[in-house]
Design a protein around this motif. Structure first.
Motif, PDB file in Angstrom:
ATOM      1  N   ALA A 166       0.823  -1.211   0.000  1.00 30.19           N
ATOM      2  CA  ALA A 166       0.000   0.000   0.000  1.00 30.19           C
ATOM      3  C   ALA A 166       0.857   1.260   0.000  1.00 30.19           C
ATOM      4  CB  ALA A 166      -0.922  -0.014   1.213  1.00 30.19           C
TER       5      ALA A 166
ATOM      6  N   ASN B 287       2.059   7.398  -1.897  1.00 29.55           N
ATOM      7  CA  ASN B 287       2.084   8.225  -0.688  1.00 29.55           C
ATOM      8  C   ASN B 287       3.098   9.358  -0.780  1.00 29.55           C
ATOM      9  OD1 ASN B 287       1.411   5.374  -0.167  1.00 29.55           O
ATOM     10  ND2 ASN B 287       0.937   6.123   1.872  1.00 29.55           N
TER      11      ASN B 287
ATOM     12  N   ILE C 223       0.123  -0.166 -15.080  1.00 30.09           N
ATOM     13  CA  ILE C 223       0.606   0.623 -13.942  1.00 30.09           C
ATOM     14  C   ILE C 223       2.127   0.529 -13.854  1.00 30.09           C
ATOM     15  CG2 ILE C 223       0.634   0.804 -11.421  1.00 30.09           C
ATOM     16  CD1 ILE C 223      -2.282  -0.089 -11.446  1.00 30.09           C
TER      17      ILE C 223
ATOM     18  N   PHE D  86      -7.903   3.995  -4.550  1.00 33.16           N
ATOM     19  CA  PHE D  86      -7.648   2.674  -5.138  1.00 33.16           C
ATOM     20  C   PHE D  86      -6.161   2.447  -5.304  1.00 33.16           C
ATOM     21  CE2 PHE D  86     -12.082   2.429  -6.291  1.00 33.16           C
ATOM     22  CZ  PHE D  86     -12.308   1.071  -6.199  1.00 33.16           C
TER      23      PHE D  86
ATOM     24  N   SER E 263       4.809  -5.803  -5.028  1.00 37.45           N
ATOM     25  CA  SER E 263       3.445  -6.342  -5.039  1.00 37.45           C
ATOM     26  C   SER E 263       2.819  -6.230  -6.422  1.00 37.45           C
ATOM     27  CB  SER E 263       2.580  -5.617  -4.020  1.00 37.45           C
ATOM     28  OG  SER E 263       2.282  -4.313  -4.448  1.00 37.45           O
ATOM     29  N   LEU E 264       3.202  -5.190  -7.154  1.00 36.04           N
ATOM     30  CA  LEU E 264       2.668  -5.058  -8.516  1.00 36.04           C
ATOM     31  C   LEU E 264       3.190  -6.171  -9.400  1.00 36.04           C
ATOM     32  CD1 LEU E 264       2.981  -1.212  -9.041  1.00 36.04           C
ATOM     33  CD2 LEU E 264       0.920  -2.534  -9.501  1.00 36.04           C
TER      34      LEU E 264
ATOM     35  N   LEU F 199      -8.905   0.386 -12.501  1.00 39.14           N
ATOM     36  CA  LEU F 199      -8.994   0.063 -11.067  1.00 39.14           C
ATOM     37  C   LEU F 199     -10.418   0.235 -10.543  1.00 39.14           C
ATOM     38  CD1 LEU F 199      -5.654   1.464  -9.546  1.00 39.14           C
ATOM     39  CD2 LEU F 199      -6.129  -0.782 -10.492  1.00 39.14           C
TER      40      LEU F 199
HETATM   41  N1  TRP Z   1      -0.129   1.310  -3.563  1.00 44.78           N
HETATM   42  C1  TRP Z   1       1.109   1.596  -4.198  1.00 44.78           C
HETATM   43  C2  TRP Z   1       1.469   3.052  -3.975  1.00 44.78           C
HETATM   44  O1  TRP Z   1       0.842   3.735  -3.246  1.00 44.78           O
HETATM   45  C3  TRP Z   1       1.099   1.272  -5.671  1.00 44.78           C
HETATM   46  C4  TRP Z   1       0.536  -0.059  -5.971  1.00 44.78           C
HETATM   47  C5  TRP Z   1       1.031  -1.271  -5.601  1.00 44.78           C
HETATM   48  C6  TRP Z   1      -0.660  -0.305  -6.671  1.00 44.78           C
HETATM   49  N2  TRP Z   1       0.186  -2.248  -6.034  1.00 44.78           N
HETATM   50  C7  TRP Z   1      -0.856  -1.680  -6.684  1.00 44.78           C
HETATM   51  C8  TRP Z   1      -1.573   0.541  -7.260  1.00 44.78           C
HETATM   52  C9  TRP Z   1      -2.012  -2.216  -7.276  1.00 44.78           C
HETATM   53  C10 TRP Z   1      -2.706  -0.002  -7.855  1.00 44.78           C
HETATM   54  C11 TRP Z   1      -2.929  -1.347  -7.854  1.00 44.78           C
HETATM   55  O2  TRP Z   1       2.402   3.539  -4.520  1.00 44.78           O
END
Ligand code: TRP
Length: 512
Positions: free
Chosen positions: A84, A89, A163, A287, A385-386, A450
């Motif tokens: 996340a 952020n 992304i 999202f 994670s992506l 998303l």
């Molecule tokens: N949440 C991550 C960020 O804030 C980016 C990210 C990781 C993401 N996995 C994701 C965004 C899946 C969308 C969907 O930078």
């Protein structure tokens, strides 16, 4: 015969990817194709029995692949938070808040997180854990209906690639900036110098590409170590470091003269700037920041421990993620205001304004290194994670080894991502729908794919998979007594989130 083998191989490739549904649903001549399918399966098994094909038997029975998982409760939290917390952020949140009027935007973002983000995150993780599989297989496995819900998983994989195509480029800038910060060349109060440094990086095609490739290889090599020893181990080390660095920066920023102006900007709402477009942006950000709508959380959910309290973990992740965004805002805006920079500088805020700001603070050189290391740390967890989504899909659906699926993912990203890397140089004049490739990938993923993924998953979990199964899974098969929470989440998933997302999306895209 060669021709036949080629055909069967490729046919099999598609049928393992999508199973029978694709033929049935995508063609008006469903029955003919379906019967062709059966014949081909016969043919195929004859070929297989005579060992004519290098058959990937495991692909047919996904269960036979041994899956990794997070080993401890802290590991689960660190990895999920690691996904996340990211450039969303440290880079997106500050510049979007700056450009959209500060606190008003923040408030809408908060609402979007509570009404949409949190329930969708719970839905994704619960499903992932129940299915213990990649998103495509998970949607197929839990599907009691005849509709091809696995397509949502496919669209998630497409979103992941889109992304990563632009995200990996921003990560590339961050990594390049760690070195530039150490070298000290970007530390200048002269905006021309900081702007020049950024422009020279992004307008150089070779540098942009090589940094991006380096990032992809770096992330890929962590993934190769697996879920427990790679993702979880790295997240456990990086997350505490991230908080420490961020707190240090906040302390410095708050001690500055006009800190209060920055805080006012961040916390006093100005609703005059709120439009439908701004609301869509805030929702898209929710999202994006919580990694929702494309199967990331479903994938991580599949690595969750069975005794993990899902609602509790997601609330913790949401709060910690929000906290990091706030801290990033508190670290950035007081400094920006103190030295008279514009908070609404847009995507370049972090790369142009920040070095100029640090040049005026005692110990600025060191702090600037801290800032970019912090951003690199955040970016690493999110990028892991992506990338894990396509890696595990290819690994489990095509029974490629983890190494091969990682290499394949990196190769595709090198190709697709290059259009983002080259956006500011070779492809500067290339526009589709009035946007360059970088902005287009960002817009289509955050504001279209998303949210649509979010609607689909909310509907799937609450209506198709169904109330009973969902509540049962959420209570760890009855071990937790969280009926009330589960009912509230179910209600929001059924009646609030999908409609809200749809409304905001259509309005934001000017479709009504
Ligand atoms: N949440 C991550 C960020 O804030 C980016 C990210 C990781 C993401 N996995 C994701 C965004 C899946 C969308 C969907 O930078």
């Amino acid at each position: 015969m060669k021709c036949f083998e080629y055909f069967v191989k490729h046919y099999f490739f598609f049928s393992t990817l999508a199973s029978l549904d694709i033929c049935m649903c995508c063609s008006a001549r469903g029955r003919i194709i379906a019967s062709a399918h059966t014949k081909l399966q016969d043919l195929f098994s004859r070929c297989y029995n005579r060992s004519l094909l290098p058959v990937r038997k495991v692909a047919m029975t996904n269960n036979s692949i041994k899956r990794g998982g997070f080993s401890s409760s802290f590991g689960v939290l660190a990895a999920t938070l690691g996904s996340a917390v990211g450039l969303g952020n440290i880079w997106k949140f500050p510049y979007l808040t700056g450009a959209n009027g500060g606190a008003g935007f923040l408030l809408i973002y908060l609402l979007a997180t509570l009404l949409v983000g949190l329930p969708v995150m719970i839905a994704e993780i619960t499903m992932g854990r129940a299915a213990k599989a990649n998103p495509i297989t998970a949607l197929q496995k839990l599907n009691p209906s005849r509709l091809p819900w696995w397509l949502v998983g496919v669209s998630g994989m497409v979103a992941a690639f889109l992304i990563m195509s632009f995200y990996s480029e921003v990560v590339a800038w961050v990594f390049a900036y760690v070195f530039k910060a150490i070298g000290g060349s970007i530390l200048s109060s002269d905006r021309q110098v900081t702007e020049g440094a950024f422009t020279s990086l992004i307008s150089n095609p070779l540098q942009s590409l090589l940094w991006q490739w380096a990032v992809l290889i770096f992330i890929g090599s962590i993934l190769l170590m697996g879920v427990t020893k790679g993702i979880e181990a790295v997240a456990k080390k990086l997350m505490p470091l991230l908080f420490l660095l961020l707190l240090l920066l906040c302390a410095v920023s708050l001690s500055l003269d006009k800190a209060i102006d920055g805080l006012t900007f961040l916390f006093r709402p100005d609703f005059s700037k709120i439009t439908a477009g701004v609301i869509l942006t805030a929702m898209g950000l929710a999202f994006f920041k919580l990694s929702l709508g494309m199967g990331t959380m479903m994938t991580y959910g599949s690595y969750f421990r069975d005794d993990q309290n899902i609602p509790q973990t997601t609330v913790r992740v949401m709060i910690a993620d929000l906290f990091v965004s706030m801290l990033a805002g508190i670290a950035i805006f007081p400094a920006v205001f103190t030295f008279g920079f514009a908070p609404s500088a847009g995507p370049s805020l972090v790369f142009i304004t920040i070095p100029a700001v640090f040049s005026q603070i005692p110990g600025g050189h060191f702090l600037m290194i801290v800032f970019f290391v912090l951003a690199a740390v955040a970016a690493t967890g999110a990028m892991l994670s992506l990338m894990e989504v396509p890696v595990v899909i290819l690994h489990e659906r095509l029974a490629l080894s983890r190494a091969r699926s990682t290499l394949l993912t990196i190769a595709v990203l090198m190709l697709l991502g290059s259009s983002s890397a080259l956006t500011n140089n070779v492809l500067a004049d290339f526009k589709l729908f009035g946007m360059n490739m970088f902005d287009l990938f960002d817009f289509v993923s955050s504001n279209v794919l998303l949210p649509i993924g979010g609607i689909a998953l909310a509907v799937y979990v609450s209506w198709v998979w169904g109330a009973d199964r969902f509540m049962h899974a959420l209570s760890n098969n009855g071990a937790l007594s969280n009926q009330v929470t589960a009912r509230v989440v179910l209600f929001v998933l059924r009646y609030v989130s999908p409609l809200l997302i749809l409304l905001v999306m259509l309005k934001g895209l000017n479709l009504f």
